[in-house]
Structure formats: structure tokens, C-alpha cells
Scaffold this motif. Sequence first.
Motif, short mmCIF file in Angstrom:
data_model
loop_
_atom_site.label_atom_id
_atom_site.label_comp_id
_atom_site.label_asym_id
_atom_site.label_seq_id
_atom_site.Cartn_x
_atom_site.Cartn_y
_atom_site.Cartn_z
N PHE A 105 0.83 -1.22 0.00
CA PHE A 105 0.00 0.00 0.00
C PHE A 105 0.86 1.27 0.00
N GLN B 219 -0.13 5.17 -0.52
CA GLN B 219 -1.57 5.41 -0.42
C GLN B 219 -1.88 6.45 0.66
N VAL C 198 -9.57 8.46 -1.79
CA VAL C 198 -9.07 8.05 -0.46
C VAL C 198 -10.17 7.28 0.24
N GLN C 199 -9.84 6.09 0.76
CA GLN C 199 -10.93 5.21 1.18
C GLN C 199 -10.89 4.71 2.61
N VAL C 200 -9.91 5.21 3.38
CA VAL C 200 -9.85 4.78 4.79
C VAL C 200 -9.72 6.02 5.69
N LEU D 72 2.90 5.31 4.19
CA LEU D 72 1.53 5.78 3.93
C LEU D 72 1.49 7.30 4.08
N LEU E 295 -4.98 -1.75 9.36
CA LEU E 295 -4.83 -0.88 8.19
C LEU E 295 -4.61 -1.68 6.92
N VAL F 18 -4.33 8.07 3.59
CA VAL F 18 -5.30 7.70 4.61
C VAL F 18 -5.70 8.99 5.33
N LEU G 223 -7.16 -1.35 3.78
CA LEU G 223 -6.63 -0.90 2.48
C LEU G 223 -6.74 -2.03 1.45
N LYS H 106 -10.23 -2.41 0.03
CA LYS H 106 -10.67 -1.30 -0.82
C LYS H 106 -9.94 -1.28 -2.16
N LYS H 107 -9.01 -2.20 -2.30
CA LYS H 107 -8.17 -2.20 -3.53
C LYS H 107 -8.99 -2.41 -4.79
#
Length: 303
Positions: A190, A193, A242-244, A211, A295, A195, A299, A302-303
Motif C-alpha cells: 500500500f 496510499q 481516499v478510502q480509509v 503511507l 490498516l 489515509v 486498504l 478497498k483495492k
Amino acid sequence: MKRILLTSIAIALLTPATFAKLNVVATTPDLAAIAREIGGDKIELTILAKPTEDPHFVDAKPSFIVKLNRADVLIEGGAELEIGWLPKLLEQARNPRLAAGAPGYVACAHNIQMLEVPATLDRSKGDIHAAGNPHFLVDPVNGKIVAQNIADAFCAQDAKSCEAYRANLKKFADRIDAKLVEWQKALAPFKGQQVVAYHNSWPYFGERFGLRIDLFLEPKPGIPPTPAHLAEVIAKMKADKVQVIIVDPYLNRRTAETVARNTDATVVDVAQFPGGVKGTDGGYVQLMDYLVNSLARALGEKK
Ligand SMILES: [Zn+2]
């Protein structure tokens, strides 16, 4: 019978002088967890903040003053994390052993490479991270530095047990080194990415594990979210996919849930302190395990 009784009285009388434990107060549960790793059963340990409490705003109880008055060692994060509540308590505790510069005073920020140190000191906008970001302990490499600071202080105060403290330090550092390989591997897919965090407590974790945790629900550290700011965050999250969103236990989870509903993101419960979320009261390594794994899972999904 009489002899046994006399012997036990003799032992009881000898106990305080011979086996007195180092009386240690730690401000937050993460510092306490590392102090326990180093001190083992050779220390008597008191923790002031609860694991579900905001370390910037701890409910200062009068009993804390008594604990601080009797302590041989005070372990604090430093870097102004406790500035809102600890100085007042220390003033009332009147314990010269814990004064800044005294050997019983341990500021764990010592030797930490601080992030986000402001070029100019400006508290006017309400930013409570005026001495740099004080949430450095969620980087396990910093965990080792803190352990070193604590071991040094214990040795200075209790030379007869220094060898044990040093051995515990080595054991802890070796364990972190081994775990770090595992943690890096779990989060490697990840890298880069983004967060979202509620409060800016995660730059050290982000930096260590690749991250970007640099978008926050709070407009500034310590300033509650406003609708205008949240709208901006939502727009950025949508634009960058962004998904988390991570949330500490003492922050407003419902705000995070609202943002998540608007962005199709997942809310992940995190904590800086062992015991702050379920399944983490086993100590520092268990907390790091939880943070890395939850985490990586969020993550990954949500990939
Ligand atoms: Zn903070």
C-alpha cells in the motif's frame, strides 16, 4: 513456629530497604507499556492517562498529585503533549526529584527526530502541536529510542538492577527489529496510499510504513471539525479516491462515519495507546500488530 514467625518479621522489616521497587509514574499508557518492558517487576508503576483518553486533555485527578509527590521517576512524552495538564500537577506535587533536569525526570522526546516542527512559534491559531508533532511513539523505531531513554533513567536511579534493565532493553529492541520486518512487509503493498485521520497523530507511523496520513477531519490539531472544512475533506477524498479514515477512541466517531458515508470510505478504529482499542491491552508490540494489520486489511479490501 516461633522461629518461623520471627523469621517472617525479620524479612518484613528488611523488605523495604532491600527490595524497594523504583516508584515510577508514566503520563500515558504507551510510555507505561515500554516502562514495564524495561522495569519488569522491579518497578512500581502508575499510569495517569487512560488508554481511551485524549493525551492532550487528561482529566487531572487530585490523586495524581499524591502519586507524583511520591515518585522516584516521571516518564513523560515531552514535546508539549502533556502541557495542558501536567505542569499544574507537578507544581502542586512539590517533588524535586521530578524537576526538569533532575535524574528522575524523563522526557521521552529526547533523541527523537521530531516531525512538523514549526519554523516560527505561533499558537494564535490554536494549533496544539506548537513544538512539533508529539505523537512519535507509533513509529516502532522511536519505540526503541524511548526504551533506551527509560532504561538510562532506571539505571541512574537504581544501579543495582541496571544489568536487568539493560537486558530487558536488548530483548525489547530485538523483538521490535524482528517485528518491524513483518510489519513493513504487511504494509508494503500500500506504499504511497493516502489515509485520512481525525487528528494529526500519525505522521510518524505514515513515514515509517510509506503511507500518506496527511488529510485531517480537524482543521488544525485540537480544533474541532467544521462543516466547511469537512466539505473540503470530502471533495479531496473523492478526487483522490481516499478510502480509509482512522479514528482514535476519544474522538467523535460519528463525524468520521458521516464523512465515510459521503465518500464510500471505511472507518477504522485505531489508538495510540495499548488498551485504547479492543485486543491491544497486551502491550506495545500487540498494539503495533493491531495497527498494521487493521490498516492492511482495510486498504486491501478497498483495492
Ligand atoms: Zn495531537
